[in-house]
Design an enzyme around this catalytic site. Structure first.
Site, PDB file in Angstrom:
ATOM      1  CG  HIS A 125      -1.661  -1.233   1.468  1.00  0.00           C
ATOM      2  ND1 HIS A 125      -2.913  -1.500   0.979  1.00  0.00           N
ATOM      3  CD2 HIS A 125      -1.275  -2.345   2.143  1.00  0.00           C
ATOM      4  CE1 HIS A 125      -3.290  -2.717   1.370  1.00  0.00           C
ATOM      5  NE2 HIS A 125      -2.304  -3.251   2.071  1.00  0.00           N
ATOM      6  CB  SER A 134      11.734  21.666 -16.482  1.00  0.00           C
ATOM      7  OG  SER A 134      10.990  22.860 -16.629  1.00  0.00           O
ATOM      8  CE  LYS A 186      11.055  18.859 -11.512  1.00  0.00           C
ATOM      9  NZ  LYS A 186       9.709  18.915 -12.088  1.00  0.00           N
TER      10      LYS A 186
END
Ligand code: ARG
Length: 457
Positions: free
Chosen positions: A153, A274, A280
């Site tokens: 999970h 980016s 980025k």
């Protein structure tokens, strides 16, 4: 003049000609189409339908086309690769070329070409999958002492060896490999000799054709042979499962290489920046692998839908089989290549992995210690649950609890118990577990699998 125009008194509308045409994509099958025609010419000669010289002229003509594909001039009237090859051959060698289609139909030709093509692609996919599996195994071999948290999970669950984690991918990919080889059994069947649907009225030696074209079996029923595309669907189902696996591995790497985790860093070669934010470095390679899974599923559903409810035998709807098939092959090839590259160049940051270890990962071990000391597991689970809850409420990490603290919850906490990741891992040395001996056995098995040449293919 089209080959079938004899029955027609008017030309096709130009839009119809364009709509009907598959040459734009089925020219990819040129090598297979020519190979099929070479074998068929020999079978016609064997049946006495072509003289030795005629057959030789056809084979020579086809060989020349095969070796000089750039010299082939297709025209707007060439509906598909089969008609184009036959037309060019006939123009080049005259009458013998016009005998090549004796007892043959494009319905069996297209089934033949796609089966030959798919066989070749399955072999190359087998090799690409093995290359990825080797990269995965190498990663496992290098991380046999790294302990990482494993998740369910996406919540921290239990410690495992990182090698154990990577090996989980290996065995998933191994089943993919096996599935593709099983699919080959369905693909590896000669349809040629089925005529348009009823079989051929000429004494074609189909066993000879099967041998000449490298098929292990020939179709038992001509209607089936020209009607079905289940061999493509089986392949595309295998591809969908592999793509699903790759998408999950990709997602794990996206998560594990994100700032919150930092377990891995992608090489610049497989990341992008980016256009606006200079800071980025994005895992586009992995996101594309994840995203392209959608196309692979879509292609499968496309062909299932095309085939649904079609009356037997051949229908032109089935011309819509090739683009999704080819796209699936290309997409999977690309994903495997990129994923292998990502994995080969990935940096592992063991400090970041270690930083995420915390004693709550050992809660099960504490429950196990109580269980081994005669507390029924369900009670042990409840006791440890209370300990974890109290710690969470007080905001103290589990590992700070002393032995005396633990004993307040149960006198059965053994004196030997401590929160130790190594002990937790060593305890799981049964086959298939994360213990070092099990991981070593898995690595041995993985090496053997990669040494074995093929799964009967
Ligand atoms: N281009 C066709 C296809 O891809 C080949 C078979 C055509 N057969 C026919 N009867 N029109 O399915």
């Amino acid at each position: 003049m089209k080959m079938w125009e004899g029955r027609f008194s008017q030309k096709n509308a130009p839009a119809m000609e364009r709509f009907n045409r598959s040459l734009g994509f089925d020219k990819r099958l040129i090598a297979e189409d020519i190979a099929g025609s070479v074998a068929y010419a020999r079978a016609l000669a064997k049946a006495g339908l072509l003289s030795k010289n005629e057959a030789a002229a056809i084979v020579r003509g086809l060989d020349k086309m095969r070796s000089h594909p750039a010299a082939l001039r297709f025209t707007a009237a060439d509906e598909d690769i089969h008609m184009a090859i036959e037309r060019i051959l006939s123009e080049r060698i005259g009458t013998p070329g016009k005998k090549l289609h004796t007892g043959r139909s494009r319905n069996s030709q297209i089934a033949l070409d796609t089966r030959l093509y798919l066989k070749k692609e399955i072999y190359s996919l087998d090799a690409a999958l093995r290359t990825l599996m080797r990269a995965v195994l190498t990663r496992a071999e290098k991380t046999t002492t790294v302990i990482m948290p494993a998740f369910t999970h996406l919540q921290k669950a239990q410690p495992v060896l990182m090698a154990h984690y990577f090996l989980s991918w290996f065995f998933m990919l191994e089943r993919d490999l096996r599935r593709f080889s099983q699919c080959l059994v369905t693909v590896d069947v000669l349809p040629l000799g089925s005529g348009a649907l009823a079989g051929s009225a000429y004494p074609i030696d189909r066993a000879f054709l099967a041998r000449a074209l490298g098929f292990s079996a020939m179709s038992d029923n001509s209607i089936d042979a020209v009607s079905d595309r289940d061999y493509m669907l089986e392949f595309m189902s295998c591809a969908a499962i592999t793509a699903m696996h790759l998408s999950r591995f990709a997602e794990d790497l996206v998560i594990f290489s994100s700032p919150g985790y930092g377990f891995f860093e992608l090489a610049d070669a497989y990341a992008t920046g980016s256009s606006m934010m200079p800071n980025k470095k994005n895992p586009d390679s992995l996101e594309l692998v994840r995203g392209k899974t959608g196309r692979v599923y879509g292609n499968l559903v496309t062909l299932l839908t095309v085939m649904k409810g079609l009356p037997l035998t051949y229908n032109k709807d089935m011309q819509e089989d090739k683009e999704p098939l080819f796209d699936t092959i290309d997409t999977l090839d690309g994903c495997l290549e990129i994923f292998t590259g990502v994995l080969d160049t990935l940096t592992v940051n063991p400090e970041r992995v270690a930083a995420m270890l915390s004693a709550d990962l050992l809660a099960t071990d504490l429950a196990d210690a109580l269980t081994k000391n005669k507390t029924p597991f369900r009670e042990a689970h409840a006791i440890v649950g209370r300990i974890v809850r109290d710690c969470a409420q007080k905001g103290v990490p589990l590992e700070t609890l002393t032995h005396a603290d633990l004993r307040k919850y149960s006198p059965r906490v053994p004196g030997t118990f401590s929160f130790c990741y190594h002990t937790s891992i060593a305890a799981r040395s049964l086959p298939g577990g994360t213990g070092s001996s099990s991981v070593r056995a898995q690595i041995c098995k993985a090496r053997t699998i990669l040494k074995r040449k093929t799964y009967d293919i």
